[in-house]
Motif scaffolding. Structure first.
Motif, mmCIF file in Angstrom:
data_model
loop_
_atom_site.group_PDB
_atom_site.id
_atom_site.type_symbol
_atom_site.label_atom_id
_atom_site.label_comp_id
_atom_site.label_asym_id
_atom_site.label_seq_id
_atom_site.Cartn_x
_atom_site.Cartn_y
_atom_site.Cartn_z
ATOM 1 N N PHE A 34 4.826 10.799 -7.187
ATOM 2 C CA PHE A 34 3.675 10.800 -6.300
ATOM 3 C C PHE A 34 3.908 11.755 -5.125
ATOM 4 N N TRP A 35 2.828 12.284 -4.607
ATOM 5 C CA TRP A 35 2.819 12.930 -3.304
ATOM 6 C C TRP A 35 1.771 12.230 -2.440
ATOM 7 N N TYR A 36 2.212 11.860 -1.225
ATOM 8 C CA TYR A 36 1.324 11.262 -0.236
ATOM 9 C C TYR A 36 1.278 12.163 0.994
ATOM 10 N N VAL A 37 0.161 12.118 1.702
ATOM 11 C CA VAL A 37 0.012 12.847 2.962
ATOM 12 C C VAL A 37 -0.259 11.826 4.070
ATOM 13 N N GLN A 42 -2.677 7.834 11.112
ATOM 14 C CA GLN A 42 -3.428 7.358 9.949
ATOM 15 C C GLN A 42 -2.470 6.841 8.885
ATOM 16 N N GLY A 43 -3.016 6.096 7.934
ATOM 17 C CA GLY A 43 -2.202 5.584 6.841
ATOM 18 C C GLY A 43 -1.900 6.655 5.814
ATOM 19 N N LEU A 44 -0.946 6.379 4.959
ATOM 20 C CA LEU A 44 -0.608 7.281 3.870
ATOM 21 C C LEU A 44 -1.782 7.388 2.895
ATOM 22 N N GLN A 45 -2.020 8.607 2.434
ATOM 23 C CA GLN A 45 -3.107 8.858 1.487
ATOM 24 C C GLN A 45 -2.540 9.556 0.261
ATOM 25 N N LEU A 46 -2.890 9.062 -0.910
ATOM 26 C CA LEU A 46 -2.388 9.657 -2.144
ATOM 27 C C LEU A 46 -3.019 11.023 -2.375
ATOM 28 N N LEU A 47 -2.168 12.025 -2.576
ATOM 29 C CA LEU A 47 -2.637 13.374 -2.917
ATOM 30 C C LEU A 47 -2.771 13.531 -4.423
ATOM 31 N N LEU B 91 4.418 -0.906 7.222
ATOM 32 C CA LEU B 91 3.239 -0.505 6.455
ATOM 33 C C LEU B 91 2.929 -1.528 5.368
ATOM 34 N N CYS B 92 1.661 -1.740 5.174
ATOM 35 C CA CYS B 92 1.198 -2.601 4.090
ATOM 36 C C CYS B 92 0.342 -1.754 3.155
ATOM 37 N N ALA B 93 0.414 -2.035 1.875
ATOM 38 C CA ALA B 93 -0.430 -1.359 0.894
ATOM 39 C C ALA B 93 -0.932 -2.386 -0.109
ATOM 40 N N SER B 94 -2.073 -2.097 -0.710
ATOM 41 C CA SER B 94 -2.568 -2.970 -1.773
ATOM 42 C C SER B 94 -3.060 -2.119 -2.935
ATOM 43 N N SER B 95 -3.090 -2.732 -4.105
ATOM 44 C CA SER B 95 -3.619 -2.052 -5.284
ATOM 45 C C SER B 95 -4.373 -3.052 -6.141
ATOM 46 N N LEU B 96 -5.256 -2.521 -6.970
ATOM 47 C CA LEU B 96 -6.123 -3.371 -7.777
ATOM 48 C C LEU B 96 -5.293 -4.331 -8.636
ATOM 49 N N GLY B 107 -0.577 0.684 9.543
ATOM 50 C CA GLY B 107 0.733 0.245 9.998
ATOM 51 C C GLY B 107 0.720 -0.524 11.308
ATOM 52 N N THR B 108 1.778 -1.284 11.525
ATOM 53 C CA THR B 108 2.043 -1.948 12.804
ATOM 54 C C THR B 108 3.326 -1.357 13.366
ATOM 55 N N ARG B 109 3.231 -0.824 14.577
ATOM 56 C CA ARG B 109 4.429 -0.281 15.225
ATOM 57 C C ARG B 109 5.114 -1.411 15.990
ATOM 58 N N LEU B 110 6.314 -1.767 15.552
ATOM 59 C CA LEU B 110 7.091 -2.830 16.202
ATOM 60 C C LEU B 110 8.189 -2.203 17.051
ATOM 61 N N THR B 111 8.225 -2.600 18.298
ATOM 62 C CA THR B 111 9.273 -2.163 19.208
ATOM 63 C C THR B 111 10.012 -3.382 19.724
#
Lengths: 112, 113
Positions: A34-37, A42-47, B91-96, B107-111
């Motif tokens: 994968f490549w992400y930008v 902003q959050g990571l976006q799939l390229l 960072l959190c991510a989700s997928s179908l 993201g949440t920046r934790l210090t």
């Protein structure tokens, strides 16, 4: 175990010039790549992504990458850089799309 | 709001305190992932949920870190006895479902001071 090495933490190109961001991977099984930008704040976006099939993968914003098994590489290219391409780019590898391992990232700067 | 959301966007805490970070995935996404991104590094996998269960928690660094997803939607990452080294963007991510494209939150920046 899988891992990714991105060569060059910073790459600078002129607007209109070729963009080449390098990624080499290590995987004991056929990889998903994968490549992400990531744009600032902003959050990571799939390229683009490679799973199986055609080794030349086309993504969004004019980017493409070629899976070269013999070189264990998945370099990202774009023929002509645009100012809006300035961002952080991450290469990632997975053996099942669940457990992605990311490289350290390459920051792309585009000069006018 | 169709994307993954995370709250708070920023969290400052003192060493030794307990923190909770929340992730709201895209509606209908059954898979949810947590990553940690330290300064100058790429995201580091922490844990992956399929539905309510943690399918892979091999990335959690130690037993101070714990995550739950009790109803198969919202997830909370919990960090006990925080240390300065825990400072990062989570960072959190989700997928179908598993094997589909992962969509990331901001993201949440934790210090940890």
């Amino acid at each position: 175990a899988q891992s990714v090495t991105q060569l060059g933490s910073h790459v600078s190109v002129s607007e209109g010039a070729l963009v080449l961001l390098r990624c080499n991977y290590s995987s004991s099984v056929p990889p998903y790549l994968f490549w992400y930008v990531q744009y600032p704040n902003q959050g990571l976006q799939l390229l683009l992504k490679y799973t199986t099939g055609a080794t030349l993968v086309k993504g969004i914003n004019g980017f493409e990458a070629e899976f070269k098994k013999s070189e264990t590489s998945f370099h990202l290219t774009k023929p002509s850089a645009h100012m809006s391409d300035a961002a952080e780019y991450f290469c990632a590898v997975s053996n099942n799309n669940n457990d992605m391992r990311f490289g350290a990232g390459t920051r792309l700067t585009v000069k006018p | 709001g169709a994307g993954v959301s995370q709250t708070p966007s920023n969290k400052v805490t003192e060493k030794g305190k307990y923190v909770e970070l929340r992730c709201d995935p895209i509606s209908g996404h059954t898979a949810l992932y947590w990553y940690r991104q330290s300064l100058g590094q790429g995201p580091e996998f922490l844990i992956y949920f399929q539905g309510t269960g943690a399918a892979d928690d091999s990335g959690l660094p130690n037993d101070r870190f714990f995550a739950v997803r009790p109803e198969g939607s919202v997830s909370t990452l919990k960090i006990q006895r925080t240390e300065r080294g825990d400072s990062a963007v989570y960072l959190c991510a989700s997928s179908l479902s598993s094997h589909n494209e992962q969509f990331f939150g901001p993201g949440t920046r934790l210090t940890v001071l």
